[in-house]
Design a protein around this motif. Structure first.
Motif, mmCIF file in Angstrom:
data_model
loop_
_atom_site.group_PDB
_atom_site.id
_atom_site.type_symbol
_atom_site.label_atom_id
_atom_site.label_comp_id
_atom_site.label_asym_id
_atom_site.label_seq_id
_atom_site.Cartn_x
_atom_site.Cartn_y
_atom_site.Cartn_z
ATOM 1 N N THR A 92 0.779 -1.135 -0.140
ATOM 2 C CA THR A 92 -0.125 -0.075 0.013
ATOM 3 C C THR A 92 0.861 1.133 0.050
ATOM 4 O OG1 THR A 92 -1.498 1.212 1.285
ATOM 5 C CG2 THR A 92 -0.125 -0.100 2.421
ATOM 6 N N THR A 93 0.290 2.204 -0.539
ATOM 7 C CA THR A 93 1.144 3.374 -0.655
ATOM 8 C C THR A 93 0.879 4.469 0.651
ATOM 9 O OG1 THR A 93 1.357 3.375 -2.925
ATOM 10 C CG2 THR A 93 1.974 5.501 -1.981
ATOM 11 N N HIS A 94 1.973 4.815 1.511
ATOM 12 C CA HIS A 94 1.573 5.686 2.354
ATOM 13 C C HIS A 94 2.286 7.092 2.200
ATOM 14 C CE1 HIS A 94 0.124 2.896 5.888
ATOM 15 N NE2 HIS A 94 -0.765 2.724 4.842
ATOM 16 N N TYR A 95 1.713 7.995 2.924
ATOM 17 C CA TYR A 95 2.487 9.421 3.020
ATOM 18 C C TYR A 95 3.252 9.418 4.568
ATOM 19 C CZ TYR A 95 -0.777 10.549 -0.794
ATOM 20 O OH TYR A 95 -1.306 10.230 -2.023
ATOM 21 N N PHE A 96 4.321 10.247 3.959
ATOM 22 C CA PHE A 96 5.272 10.334 5.038
ATOM 23 C C PHE A 96 5.540 11.707 5.481
ATOM 24 C CE2 PHE A 96 6.972 6.010 6.498
ATOM 25 C CZ PHE A 96 6.315 5.323 5.520
ATOM 26 N N PHE A 97 5.766 12.040 6.657
ATOM 27 C CA PHE A 97 6.199 13.465 7.149
ATOM 28 C C PHE A 97 7.696 13.461 7.281
ATOM 29 C CE2 PHE A 97 6.948 16.560 10.861
ATOM 30 C CZ PHE A 97 6.672 17.571 10.140
ATOM 31 N N ARG A 98 8.367 14.319 6.895
ATOM 32 C CA ARG A 98 9.724 14.391 6.881
ATOM 33 C C ARG A 98 10.002 14.977 7.807
ATOM 34 N NH1 ARG A 98 12.436 13.116 1.619
ATOM 35 N NH2 ARG A 98 10.942 13.928 0.067
ATOM 36 N N LEU A 99 10.171 14.263 9.093
ATOM 37 C CA LEU A 99 10.559 14.746 10.385
ATOM 38 C C LEU A 99 12.125 14.896 10.306
ATOM 39 C CD1 LEU A 99 9.536 15.179 13.290
ATOM 40 C CD2 LEU A 99 10.184 12.952 13.845
ATOM 41 N N THR A 100 12.788 14.406 9.452
ATOM 42 C CA THR A 100 14.413 14.525 9.378
ATOM 43 C C THR A 100 14.713 15.800 8.811
ATOM 44 O OG1 THR A 100 14.008 13.267 7.341
ATOM 45 C CG2 THR A 100 15.002 12.034 8.931
ATOM 46 N N ASN A 101 13.750 16.684 8.013
ATOM 47 C CA ASN A 101 14.094 17.991 7.604
ATOM 48 C C ASN A 101 14.181 18.927 8.998
ATOM 49 O OD1 ASN A 101 13.715 17.179 5.049
ATOM 50 N ND2 ASN A 101 11.931 18.327 4.489
ATOM 51 N N PHE A 102 13.840 18.551 10.161
ATOM 52 C CA PHE A 102 13.698 19.549 11.216
ATOM 53 C C PHE A 102 14.723 19.263 12.289
ATOM 54 C CE2 PHE A 102 9.646 19.305 8.843
ATOM 55 C CZ PHE A 102 9.368 20.573 8.642
ATOM 56 N N GLU A 103 15.653 18.527 11.925
ATOM 57 C CA GLU A 103 16.748 18.399 13.128
ATOM 58 C C GLU A 103 17.143 19.607 13.577
ATOM 59 O OE1 GLU A 103 19.498 15.044 12.047
ATOM 60 O OE2 GLU A 103 17.891 13.539 12.063
ATOM 61 N N LYS A 104 17.649 20.643 12.632
ATOM 62 C CA LYS A 104 18.400 21.669 13.112
ATOM 63 C C LYS A 104 17.519 22.703 13.648
ATOM 64 C CE LYS A 104 22.332 21.930 10.168
ATOM 65 N NZ LYS A 104 22.919 21.984 8.855
ATOM 66 N N PRO A 105 16.108 23.012 12.955
ATOM 67 C CA PRO A 105 15.163 23.903 13.598
ATOM 68 C C PRO A 105 14.728 23.521 15.085
ATOM 69 C CG PRO A 105 14.354 23.123 11.657
ATOM 70 C CD PRO A 105 15.813 22.576 11.562
ATOM 71 N N LEU A 106 14.520 22.179 15.407
ATOM 72 C CA LEU A 106 14.026 21.549 16.490
ATOM 73 C C LEU A 106 15.145 21.694 17.571
ATOM 74 C CD1 LEU A 106 12.150 18.204 15.529
ATOM 75 C CD2 LEU A 106 11.268 20.196 16.700
ATOM 76 N N THR A 107 16.294 21.696 17.050
ATOM 77 C CA THR A 107 17.748 21.776 17.935
ATOM 78 C C THR A 107 17.728 22.984 18.649
ATOM 79 O OG1 THR A 107 18.539 19.858 16.937
ATOM 80 C CG2 THR A 107 20.107 21.368 18.420
ATOM 81 N N LYS A 108 17.426 24.138 17.404
ATOM 82 C CA LYS A 108 17.527 25.481 17.879
ATOM 83 C C LYS A 108 16.411 25.877 18.845
ATOM 84 C CE LYS A 108 17.730 29.932 15.395
ATOM 85 N NZ LYS A 108 16.458 30.268 15.555
ATOM 86 N N TRP A 109 15.284 25.299 18.502
ATOM 87 C CA TRP A 109 14.061 25.707 19.270
ATOM 88 C C TRP A 109 14.130 25.177 20.865
ATOM 89 C CZ3 TRP A 109 10.284 22.147 21.238
ATOM 90 C CH2 TRP A 109 9.064 22.500 21.804
ATOM 91 N N LEU A 110 14.493 23.833 21.002
ATOM 92 C CA LEU A 110 14.950 23.434 22.261
ATOM 93 C C LEU A 110 15.968 24.271 23.038
ATOM 94 C CD1 LEU A 110 14.860 19.552 21.289
ATOM 95 C CD2 LEU A 110 13.257 20.751 22.924
ATOM 96 N N GLU A 111 17.075 24.511 22.359
ATOM 97 C CA GLU A 111 17.958 25.291 23.168
ATOM 98 C C GLU A 111 17.447 26.593 23.506
ATOM 99 O OE1 GLU A 111 21.305 25.452 20.364
ATOM 100 O OE2 GLU A 111 21.848 23.576 20.784
ATOM 101 N N GLU A 112 16.692 27.277 22.631
ATOM 102 C CA GLU A 112 16.199 28.697 22.905
ATOM 103 C C GLU A 112 15.352 28.842 24.103
ATOM 104 O OE1 GLU A 112 15.546 30.330 19.156
ATOM 105 O OE2 GLU A 112 17.762 30.722 18.538
ATOM 106 N N ASN A 113 14.160 27.866 24.193
ATOM 107 C CA ASN A 113 13.282 27.709 24.939
ATOM 108 C C ASN A 113 13.558 27.355 26.507
ATOM 109 O OD1 ASN A 113 11.077 27.302 26.414
ATOM 110 N ND2 ASN A 113 9.635 26.649 24.628
ATOM 111 N N ASN A 114 13.777 28.538 27.396
ATOM 112 C CA ASN A 114 14.358 28.064 28.848
ATOM 113 C C ASN A 114 13.130 27.626 29.591
ATOM 114 O OD1 ASN A 114 17.022 28.624 28.104
ATOM 115 N ND2 ASN A 114 16.404 31.024 28.105
ATOM 116 N N ASN A 115 11.850 27.834 28.817
ATOM 117 C CA ASN A 115 10.702 27.316 29.825
ATOM 118 C C ASN A 115 10.598 25.793 30.017
ATOM 119 O OD1 ASN A 115 10.085 30.020 30.302
ATOM 120 N ND2 ASN A 115 8.774 30.021 28.472
ATOM 121 N N LEU A 116 11.204 25.059 28.989
ATOM 122 C CA LEU A 116 11.149 23.520 29.100
ATOM 123 C C LEU A 116 11.863 23.136 30.192
ATOM 124 C CD1 LEU A 116 11.465 22.948 25.127
ATOM 125 C CD2 LEU A 116 9.272 23.377 26.610
ATOM 126 N N GLN A 117 11.338 21.823 30.812
ATOM 127 C CA GLN A 117 12.022 21.158 31.838
ATOM 128 C C GLN A 117 13.325 20.529 31.480
ATOM 129 O OE1 GLN A 117 8.149 19.847 32.336
ATOM 130 N NE2 GLN A 117 8.516 18.661 34.232
#
Ligand SMILES: [Zn+2]
Ligand SMILES: [Zn+2]
Length: 553
Positions: free
Chosen positions: A184-209
């Motif tokens: 069957t043909t499935h649709y995939f979300f490219r989570l791998t596109n977001f390694e850098k921006p996710l890393t940046k967001w995690l670093e910059e958000n000081n409210n997260l545990q």
């Protein structure tokens, strides 16, 4: 802290009743925070929705001979009623199957698709020739390859808690026949596109545990995996492409988008500009630790993928799981207490008190223990807080006919007591702002302990001198307690407010007023009665026996 806030909590799956484990980690902390923010003058809204789609709901509704729409409508209503009885005060409770959410999910997909974050891939999937359907997730049962437990779901072994790569002896869970494997043909979300921006967001958000952040960062370092967002079932948000006919989105693609679509509908209906409000508010998503992956990776990645049209969360308060009498909660083993059932035994405020008191701002698991519940309620809530309020107000009634006397000069002890009241709002408020709800509640109890001792030390029933000051300060302290308790124990808070003879509702106050001595001499109290009644150990023994038979390990 911004002057606007949107608060959400993990969506209840519309497939069974709410139990103590659900409310401890997410709904109660979110409710307490929202009530506090409102007192602080923040324009705060708490929105939630039932999570309506997915295979388990489809299977169960088929078993009960209902349409999935009717099935989820039942649970949506029932959940809302149970939450309301527990004092969980949603500003809006909607559904992931709402037309607004379906439309929004499809729009987000189209935007992700045109931005190059979606691709197609052929996969092999179980297929039942008898039922003529693909069998995702829970439609297949078999033997767990790790622990060899029988009759386990292909996407989760409930015995050992692992996700089997390939289940042994697969069977279709509808007709019990052996499924085949089809393409069957499935649709995939490219989570791998977001390694850098996710890393940046995690670093910059000081409210997260910090501890949660650390292991999410480790997941990213060890490499993200693209995400299959397709299911070959009929109950879900349809994928809006001609070639995807008969396919819907996986529940974790659509459900967290309902945080946004539900908030926007609520705000627009209120006459506010929904999107503008969202983007200028503090965004809180309260969750349990089992869905960290979804909320720290999928959710932010999808928002980043549509150009941050809706801002990313500021806070994702993440808490541990509740065990019951030190064992894992399990409905099938009857090691379990439904929320509705509990509220037939005790008032909502007892449970709210206990569950906040034992719940730190961390991922540590917490344990509901009937004996500890009894002690906490009887000695802390009743013996300390209830006793102080009743004593101070009762004495005023008896000796001054309920009228607050003009205070005399303050001695050192009185000055210390006045100082306690003046520092109370900042000391407690800063803990609440940092999500330390348990510590804030402890501050309120310490405040009450102090005033119990103050009252005892002053012995107003013996002495003539200083009695009026003691009464004046004690009644004002009881007023401070009334307002401070509102976020935690809304019913008891209002009760104290009425006994104090104050007009209106307690939630019309501002948080900072808890440090004001605004009950003036000459004010008359209302009718005074005990706030709580004792938890009896005979009842507790009975409730303990209702649990089980439990699994002995
Ligand atoms: Zn297993
Ligand atoms: Zn079958």
């Amino acid at each position: 802290m911004r002057d606007k806030a949107i608060i959400t909590s993990a969506l209840p799956y519309a497939n069974g009743e709410i139990h103590l484990g659900h409310v401890a980690s997410t709904y109660l902390p979110a409710d307490v925070t929202t009530r506090f923010l409102k007192l602080k003058g923040v324009e705060a809204y708490y929105v939630c929705a039932s999570d309506d789609f997915g295979t388990p709901i489809l299977i169960q509704s088929e078993k009960e001979g209902k349409t999935p729409t009717d099935y989820v409508a039942y649970w949506n209503k029932r959940d809302y009623e149970d939450f309301a009885a527990f004092g969980i005060n949603f500003d809006f409770f909607y559904q992931t199957s709402s037309p607004e959410n379906i439309k929004f999910v499809q729009e987000v997909f189209e935007k992700l698709n045109s931005a190059g974050h979606i691709y197609q891939k052929e996969i092999i999937q179980f297929y039942c020739k008898n039922d003529k359907k693909f069998l995702p997730d829970r439609y297949v049962k078999g033997i767990c390859p790790y622990c060899k437990a029988e009759d386990q779901y292909s996407d989760l072994c409930e015995s050992c808690g692992r996700v089997p790569e390939e289940i042994f002896k697969p069977k279709c869970s509808i007709c019990r026949q052996t499924p085949t494997k089809e393409k069957t043909t499935h649709y995939f979300f490219r989570l791998t596109n977001f390694e850098k921006p996710l890393t940046k967001w995690l670093e910059e958000n000081n409210n997260l545990q910090k501890d949660v952040k650390k292991y999410v960062q480790n997941w990213i370092k060890s490499g993200l995996v693209d995400w299959d967002i397709t299911r070959d079932i009929t109950w879900g948000v349809p994928i809006p492409l001609v070639q995807a006919k008969g396919q819907v989105f996986y529940g974790w693609f659509d459900n967290h988008l309902a945080y946004i679509s539900t908030a926007i509908k609520f705000l627009n209906d209120k006459g506010l500009k929904g999107k503008e409000f969202w983007n200028s508010a503090d965004i809180y998503h309260f969750i349990g630790k089992d869905i960290v992956y979804h909320h720290y990776l999928f959710l932010p990645a999808m928002r980043l993928g549509i150009g941050e049209e809706y801002k990313l969360p500021d806070y994702i308060p993440t808490r541990g799981h509740l065990t019951l009498q030190s064992k894992k909660i399990s409905k099938s083993r009857n090691w379990y207490i439904g929320l509705k059932q509990f509220l037939q035994y005790y008032p909502a405020d007892y449970l709210r008190y206990y569950l906040v008191a034992i719940n730190p701002y961390s991922q540590d698991d917490l344990n509901f223990d009937w004996d500890e519940f009894t002690t906490r309620i009887n000695s802390e809530l009743i013996g300390n807080l209830g006793n102080f309020v009743n004593r101070a107000l009762g004495f005023t009634n008896k000796v001054f006919e309920g009228k607050i006397p003009e205070p005399d000069e303050f001695d050192d002890k009185d000055k210390e007591a006045e100082e306690k009241i003046k520092n109370f709002s900042d000391e407690t408020g800063s803990l609440l702002e940092q999500n330390h709800l348990d510590r804030a509640l402890k501050k309120i109890m310490e405040f009450s302990t102090f005033f119990n001792q103050y009252f005892q030390h002053k012995e107003p029933w013996k002495k003539e001198k200083g009695t009026k000051t003691c009464v004046y300060l004690s009644v004002n302290a009881a007023k401070s307690i009334s307002v401070a308790l509102y976020a935690f124990l809304p019913n008891s808070s209002q009760k104290i407010w009425e006994q104090l003879g104050m007009a209106g509702e307690v939630n019309e106050n501002k948080w900072d007023s808890i440090s004001l001595l605004d009950i003036k001499p000459g004010h008359s109290l209302g009718e005074v009665s005990p706030l709580f009644s004792k938890v009896e150990s005979e009842d507790i023994e009975k409730y303990k026996k209702q649990l089980g038979p439990s699994e002995q390990k």
